[in-house]
Design an enzyme around this catalytic site. Structure first.
Site, PDB file in Angstrom:
ATOM      1  N   TYR A  37      14.533  32.093   1.586  1.00 27.49           N
ATOM      2  CA  TYR A  37      13.400  32.886   2.077  1.00 27.49           C
ATOM      3  C   TYR A  37      13.627  33.305   3.530  1.00 27.49           C
ATOM      4  O   TYR A  37      14.107  32.506   4.337  1.00 27.49           O
ATOM      5  CB  TYR A  37      12.121  32.048   2.064  1.00 27.49           C
ATOM      6  CG  TYR A  37      11.531  31.795   0.695  1.00 27.49           C
ATOM      7  CD1 TYR A  37      11.145  32.840  -0.128  1.00 27.49           C
ATOM      8  CD2 TYR A  37      11.313  30.492   0.265  1.00 27.49           C
ATOM      9  CE1 TYR A  37      10.577  32.593  -1.369  1.00 27.49           C
ATOM     10  CE2 TYR A  37      10.754  30.229  -0.974  1.00 27.49           C
ATOM     11  CZ  TYR A  37      10.382  31.296  -1.795  1.00 27.49           C
ATOM     12  OH  TYR A  37       9.827  31.054  -3.009  1.00 27.49           O
ATOM     13  N   LYS A  88       0.858  -1.189   0.000  1.00 28.17           N
ATOM     14  CA  LYS A  88       0.000   0.000   0.000  1.00 28.17           C
ATOM     15  C   LYS A  88       0.900   1.248   0.000  1.00 28.17           C
ATOM     16  O   LYS A  88       2.117   1.130   0.156  1.00 28.17           O
ATOM     17  CB  LYS A  88      -0.911  -0.026   1.222  1.00 28.17           C
ATOM     18  CG  LYS A  88      -0.167   0.079   2.542  1.00 28.17           C
ATOM     19  CD  LYS A  88      -1.055  -0.248   3.729  1.00 28.17           C
ATOM     20  CE  LYS A  88      -0.247  -0.083   5.003  1.00 28.17           C
ATOM     21  NZ  LYS A  88      -0.869  -0.712   6.167  1.00 28.17           N
ATOM     22  N   ARG A 109     -11.118  -0.166  14.745  1.00 27.19           N
ATOM     23  CA  ARG A 109     -11.052   0.511  13.449  1.00 27.19           C
ATOM     24  C   ARG A 109     -12.065  -0.164  12.525  1.00 27.19           C
ATOM     25  O   ARG A 109     -13.188   0.285  12.418  1.00 27.19           O
ATOM     26  CB  ARG A 109      -9.633   0.468  12.880  1.00 27.19           C
ATOM     27  CG  ARG A 109      -9.415   1.437  11.747  1.00 27.19           C
ATOM     28  CD  ARG A 109      -7.965   1.586  11.361  1.00 27.19           C
ATOM     29  NE  ARG A 109      -7.396   0.366  10.792  1.00 27.19           N
ATOM     30  CZ  ARG A 109      -6.152   0.261  10.344  1.00 27.19           C
ATOM     31  NH1 ARG A 109      -5.329   1.297  10.429  1.00 27.19           N
ATOM     32  NH2 ARG A 109      -5.703  -0.863   9.838  1.00 27.19           N
ATOM     33  N   MET A 134       9.510  24.644  -2.294  1.00 35.19           N
ATOM     34  CA  MET A 134       8.644  23.686  -2.979  1.00 35.19           C
ATOM     35  C   MET A 134       9.438  22.762  -3.897  1.00 35.19           C
ATOM     36  O   MET A 134       9.234  21.558  -3.920  1.00 35.19           O
ATOM     37  CB  MET A 134       7.575  24.434  -3.775  1.00 35.19           C
ATOM     38  CG  MET A 134       6.511  23.509  -4.331  1.00 35.19           C
ATOM     39  SD  MET A 134       5.299  24.369  -5.316  1.00 35.19           S
ATOM     40  CE  MET A 134       4.411  25.303  -4.100  1.00 35.19           C
TER      41      MET A 134
END
Ligand SMILES: *Cc1c(COP(=O)(O)O)cnc(C)c1O
Length: 383
Positions: A275, A36, A135, A323
């Site tokens: 930044y 998964k 769950r 980013m």
């Protein structure tokens, strides 16, 4: 497709992990490879192909989308088991393709049976029971209902497995809770047997449970993190070592994540880098820009902390992770130029950056960090 970085999967490392796990569990226990989360970030398509070549023939996925990827790669060579979501509109595909799946409520059981009848096929179900995680799973009060249903519809529904999942087997702090779950699971199994209903197999263990509670191995183990060469937690590793004479880590990291230097520049003393003002150059510095950022899965929380390897040196991330880029301090590397290799996870010469060291810095779990690595980065199997 990004070509600014690449993920390599090391086949021989994986083979060693599988050999170790199979030896540890013994021949009678099926090893289901949990893929998964894009195979924990490794890239599910490439990963399952490699795993099959290394002798894995059972795969566990979360949903049908992932099941379809495995099916496309390996057709009927392997067993596929969906542990989580099967949407109504996917039930037809699942039953038609002999994909096995967890069933934890009456709705899905009925749905699956109807589809099996319609297609003249058998639905292969794993009945998940609630043992304490709270769950998914059938409650005790529903069991009689499930039992009579499965008996009545035996022609259309194959009772492949009885299963459950533990609520935190990787930490001894949960010992009492997990221990109770193991006992409950056995009680439920016995109850079914007493009512003349026997699953083909029963299974409950994830990586941590398989090591911490060997009795949970039963007929099959669902192994995610350990096959990728990582321990579920330091506790599990220590626990494993305590049972062995030779204190060697038997697991090998499969993943390597590499990029290249995009540009190099000099920065004057007293200047800020990137930044804002989070990094002040306290000396004359040389900075390498690497075209990797949080959009690729390199967490912003590694700003001013992350380590990468360049030309055999360990370099620290300076300023914030952007980013698509980040800067690293290469002041002490004499020769560095554009296109030099940058290792984000993996080894270079004698040094290495482990997945665990990542999570130490950023307070992320192994699991989370890996699954965040962007799907669009190309994956390549190396020998
Ligand atoms: C993810 C998962 C596993 C595998 O867990 P690991 O800790 O990675 O071994 C096993 N069973 C279920 C139900 C899961 O969701």
């Amino acid at each position: 497709m990004h070509t600014n970085s690449i993920i390599e999967l090391n086949r021989s490392a994986y083979q060693k992990n599988i050999d170790f796990l199979k030896k540890e569990f013994g021949k009678k226990v099926i090893l289901s490879s949990v893929v998964k989360g894009n195979a924990y970030g490794h890239g599910v398509r490439e990963f399952v192909t490699m795993a099959y070549q290394c002798g894995v023939t059972h795969f566990s996925v979360f949903d049908v989308e992932e099941a379809k990827v495995v099916k496309t790669e390996l057709q009927d060579l392997v067993t596929i088991m969906v542990m989580g979501l099967v949407q109504d509109e996917d039930m037809e595909w699942v039953v038609a393709n002999d994909v096995e799946f967890f069933v934890f409520d009456k709705y899905r059981l009925t749905k699956a049976t109807k589809m099996a009848k319609k297609l003249h096929k058998k639905a292969k179900v794993h009945i998940e029971v609630e043992t304490g995680m709270n769950r998914t799973g059938f409650e005790k009060s529903e069991l009689n209902n499930v039992i009579s249903f499965l008996k009545k519809e035996a022609e259309h529904v194959v009772f492949k497995g009885l299963c459950t999942h533990y609520a935190g087997a990787e930490s001894i702090a949960n010992y009492y809770r997990v221990d109770k779950q193991i006992k409950r699971f056995e009680e439920i199994y016995q109850y079914l047997c007493k009512n003349d209903l026997k699953p083909e197999i029963k299974h409950s263990a994830c990586s941590a449970a398989s090591i911490m509670f060997p009795e949970t191995r039963m007929n099959m183990v669902r192994i995610g993190i350990m096959q990728y060469g990582l321990w579920p937690s330091p506790e599990v590793f220590v626990n494993y070592l305590n049972t062995k004479k030779n204190k060697i880590d038997p697991l090998n990291r499969v993943i390597t994540w590499k990029s290249k230097v995009m540009s190099v520049k000099k920065v004057n003393i007293g200047d800020f880098i990137g930044y804002g003002t989070s990094f002040l150059a306290e000396r004359k510095m040389k900075i390498a820009v690497v075209p990797i950022g949080y959009s690729h899965g390199y967490s912003r929380s590694l700003s001013n902390q992350g380590r990468v390897l360049i030309n055999g040196h360990r370099c620290i991330v300076v300023g914030s992770v952007n980013m698509n880029m980040m800067s690293v301090d290469v002041t002490d590397i004499e020769t560095i130029k554009k296109d030099d290799e940058v290792v984000l996870i993996g080894s270079q010469n004698e040094l290495s950056v482990s997945v665990a060291s990542f999570s130490d810095f950023s307070n992320q779990l192994n699991y989370e960090l890996l699954t965040r690595i962007s799907k669009t980065i190309p994956r390549k199997i190396i020998e």
